[in-house]
Design a protein around this motif. Sequence first.
Motif, PDB file in Angstrom:
ATOM      1  N   ALA A  57       0.837  -1.201   0.000  1.00  0.00           N
ATOM      2  CA  ALA A  57       0.000   0.000   0.000  1.00  0.00           C
ATOM      3  C   ALA A  57       0.874   1.253   0.000  1.00  0.00           C
ATOM      4  N   LEU A  85       2.794   1.468  -3.498  1.00  0.00           N
ATOM      5  CA  LEU A  85       2.023   1.650  -4.725  1.00  0.00           C
ATOM      6  C   LEU A  85       0.897   2.653  -4.559  1.00  0.00           C
ATOM      7  N   SER A  86       0.769   3.210  -3.364  1.00  0.00           N
ATOM      8  CA  SER A  86      -0.392   4.052  -3.103  1.00  0.00           C
ATOM      9  C   SER A  86      -0.399   5.295  -3.978  1.00  0.00           C
ATOM     10  N   GLY A 101       0.835   5.325  -6.940  1.00  0.00           N
ATOM     11  CA  GLY A 101       1.045   4.897  -8.315  1.00  0.00           C
ATOM     12  C   GLY A 101       2.512   4.861  -8.655  1.00  0.00           C
TER      13      GLY A 101
END
Lengths: 215, 215
Positions: free
Chosen positions: A125, A128-129, A131
């Motif tokens: 999370a 990659l939160s 992007g």
Amino acid sequence: MNPDPLPSRPHASDDGRAPGADRRPTVGRGEKVRAAVLAATLAELAELRYAGLTVDAVARRAGVHKTTVYRRWKDRDALIVDALAGQIAADIPIPDTGTVEGDLRLLARGLAAWLRGPSGAAVLAVMLSEGAQAPGIAEVRSRIFDDRLRRAEPIVTRALGRGELPAGTDPAAVIKALAAPLYFRVLITAEPVDDAAADRAVTAALAAARHGGLG
Amino acid sequence: MNPDPLPSRPHASDDGRAPGADRRPTVGRGEKVRAAVLAATLAELAELRYAGLTVDAVARRAGVHKTTVYRRWKDRDALIVDALAGQIAADIPIPDTGTVEGDLRLLARGLAAWLRGPSGAAVLAVMLSEGAQAPGIAEVRSRIFDDRLRRAEPIVTRALGRGELPAGTDPAAVIKALAAPLYFRVLITAEPVDDAAADRAVTAALAAARHGGLG
């Protein structure tokens, strides 16, 4: 005073101390500070994600001065890499069973358990939160994975030494071939990441490696 | 009235219409509405991401009534899956070169080009921007990937028919083995996703498949 999830767990790269060294007050204190700062980093990451984390807030939470942090980590990203890589290393031990298949199976199952557990979900999370676009975050992800590779590659170099895999096999390629399908399940296909998935990843990676597909 | 998945852009698997069918006025209008709604969905996704998209806003942008949208798509997620799967299908054609290696090589290179281009980056940003946690988003990702599998699996079933791969090879496993290392590079290791990476993914997937690693 010690909010830390990790430092009490041993992990591979911080074992260079002489026996009894952690009873020497200075080293002991240094380790405590280090552990507190890394724990504070993980806690800040969980709350604020990558973009929101500041060295100031980490220092405040750890109860140390900001300069203490900068003495040990050159910047915010170095701190984040160290905290996350250390957590992952503690969560997913590197096995040494005597066979490449045994080692890869334990490694894949450990990775699968981590990916489906709270710690893996939290790290993904964070990573990659924002992007793929957040400046710096791809570099941090890559450095964290490099740390994993560095720790796991001996599984393959030992296998090469035992003649279990063809000469020319790329150790990093084997570890990546093992990890990629498991991350792919979590991130793309939403399939379960269970022991069976881990075992299938091992079978495919070993078939490819044994037949020159990972040279 | 024509709920066909991807009519406006030509691609391999949806060519079942009679010659001249798309000149019939009713189909033409239905197609135009459908294309406008899907384009509006992509535009809204790019601006508002997954969580922010509403059917109201899509209908407004496409210049149609909301009931027109609901007549064709049962809910918001169905619309998102259709729009993204259609875009990906148009961006990454499914080859048919006559050999499994030729097909997989073109497919992997197409996927790599897409992943490193603006369209792939946009889709990944939408699909991963809210992490693995946003309710529904994992299901949407999985359905989009299922659509890809459905389109790409004939590459492997044709190869099985030609005797190029061992009986019992799982077509989905081959396509996933090809895709996973490329997504892994983009999402985790931040390594380049170039033709060389695509070719390495093909070599590894074929070595595994030919030696029973993907059964």
